[in-house]
Design a protein around this motif. Structure first.
Motif, short mmCIF file in Angstrom:
data_model
loop_
_atom_site.label_atom_id
_atom_site.label_comp_id
_atom_site.label_asym_id
_atom_site.label_seq_id
_atom_site.Cartn_x
_atom_site.Cartn_y
_atom_site.Cartn_z
N TYR A 192 -5.22 0.83 -4.70
CA TYR A 192 -5.73 1.28 -6.00
C TYR A 192 -4.58 1.45 -6.98
O TYR A 192 -3.67 2.22 -6.74
CB TYR A 192 -6.48 2.62 -5.85
CG TYR A 192 -7.89 2.46 -5.35
CD1 TYR A 192 -8.95 2.42 -6.23
CD2 TYR A 192 -8.15 2.33 -3.99
CE1 TYR A 192 -10.25 2.26 -5.78
CE2 TYR A 192 -9.44 2.17 -3.52
CZ TYR A 192 -10.49 2.13 -4.43
OH TYR A 192 -11.78 1.97 -3.98
N LYS A 201 0.84 -1.20 0.00
CA LYS A 201 0.00 0.00 0.00
C LYS A 201 0.87 1.25 0.00
O LYS A 201 0.64 2.19 -0.78
CB LYS A 201 -0.93 -0.02 1.22
CG LYS A 201 -1.74 1.22 1.43
CD LYS A 201 -2.90 1.27 0.49
CE LYS A 201 -3.85 2.39 0.91
NZ LYS A 201 -4.99 2.48 0.07
N THR A 203 -8.75 -1.65 -8.33
CA THR A 203 -7.97 -2.06 -7.15
C THR A 203 -7.06 -3.21 -7.54
O THR A 203 -7.27 -3.86 -8.57
CB THR A 203 -8.89 -2.48 -5.99
OG1 THR A 203 -9.71 -3.56 -6.43
CG2 THR A 203 -9.74 -1.32 -5.51
N GLU A 204 -6.07 -3.44 -6.71
CA GLU A 204 -5.08 -4.49 -7.02
C GLU A 204 -5.75 -5.84 -7.22
O GLU A 204 -5.37 -6.60 -8.11
CB GLU A 204 -4.06 -4.57 -5.89
CG GLU A 204 -2.99 -5.59 -6.19
CD GLU A 204 -2.02 -5.76 -5.05
OE1 GLU A 204 -0.83 -5.65 -5.31
OE2 GLU A 204 -2.47 -5.99 -3.92
N SER A 253 -5.22 8.13 -8.51
CA SER A 253 -4.86 6.87 -7.86
C SER A 253 -4.22 7.15 -6.50
O SER A 253 -4.52 6.48 -5.50
CB SER A 253 -3.89 6.09 -8.74
OG SER A 253 -3.39 4.96 -8.08
N ASN A 271 -5.72 5.97 -2.89
CA ASN A 271 -4.93 5.19 -1.93
C ASN A 271 -4.85 5.86 -0.57
O ASN A 271 -4.75 5.18 0.45
CB ASN A 271 -3.52 4.92 -2.48
CG ASN A 271 -3.51 3.75 -3.43
OD1 ASN A 271 -3.95 2.66 -3.09
ND2 ASN A 271 -3.04 3.98 -4.64
N GLU A 308 -8.15 -0.32 0.49
CA GLU A 308 -7.68 -1.16 -0.62
C GLU A 308 -6.51 -0.48 -1.34
O GLU A 308 -6.30 0.71 -1.23
CB GLU A 308 -8.80 -1.40 -1.64
CG GLU A 308 -10.02 -2.09 -1.10
CD GLU A 308 -11.01 -1.12 -0.45
OE1 GLU A 308 -11.87 -1.60 0.29
OE2 GLU A 308 -10.90 0.10 -0.67
#
Length: 179
Positions: A163, A89, A169-170, A152, A156, A161
């Motif tokens: 992004y 993250k 999202t991942e 993005s 984040n 999550e």
């Protein structure tokens, strides 16, 4: 904040889709007309190759922004995949910020380049049009991609999550296509 970003995202996606679609369709029509002219009438369209080169520049830079939007940009994940969720993250957030800043800087530099082309009044060889018209799409593409990374980054910061883009999202990315 998310509603404003969503509106910006919708508006820029429509613009990106239109520019990519129009560029590809014009390239197709131009190439087809040139081929028909060359083989059926023994006459080529004198500006056909130059026009396609200009369109490729536009489609490339706008297509880059569109790929970032869809989370389909190239990502090097060899080290990333071995990190903890928290480290992923943080890394994704930092990458989004630094890439956004870099792309905005490249947009700025490309604006300076376009202004220089305008000041010297450089014309294209076949069409005899100012080339800065064509190259003006480069800062637009860089800015649109920078905007995608900036959104993005914000996503984040605001959500738990990871992004990879504003809407992606991942866990929604195709793991097989990530490099």
């Amino acid at each position: 904040m998310k509603n404003l970003l969503k509106k910006i995202s919708i508006m820029t996606e429509k613009l990106e889709r239109f520019l990519i679609m129009a560029g590809i369709l014009v390239m197709m029509a131009n190439s087809t007309a040139n081929a028909i002219g060359r083989y059926a009438f023994n006459k080529s369209i004198f500006f056909s190759e130059e026009l396609n080169q200009f369109l490729i520049v536009g489609v490339t830079f706008v297509g880059f922004a569109y790929a970032v939007r869809k989370g389909r940009n190239i990502r090097m994940t060899a080290v990333y995949d071995s990190l903890s969720q928290r480290a992923k993250k943080i890394l994704t957030t930092v990458i989004a910020l630094t890439t956004s800043l870099l792309l905005f800087y490249l947009a700025y530099l490309s604006v300076l380049y376009v202004l220089e082309l305008k000041s010297i009044n450089r014309l294209s060889p076949a069409l005899q049009m100012p080339v800065y018209y064509v190259y003006a799409i480069i800062p637009v593409g860089f800015a649109m991609a920078g905007l995608q990374y900036a959104m993005s980054f914000v996503m984040n910061l605001l959500h738990k999550e990871i992004y990879v883009s504003f809407d992606v999202t991942e866990d929604k990315t195709d793991k097989g296509s990530a490099l």
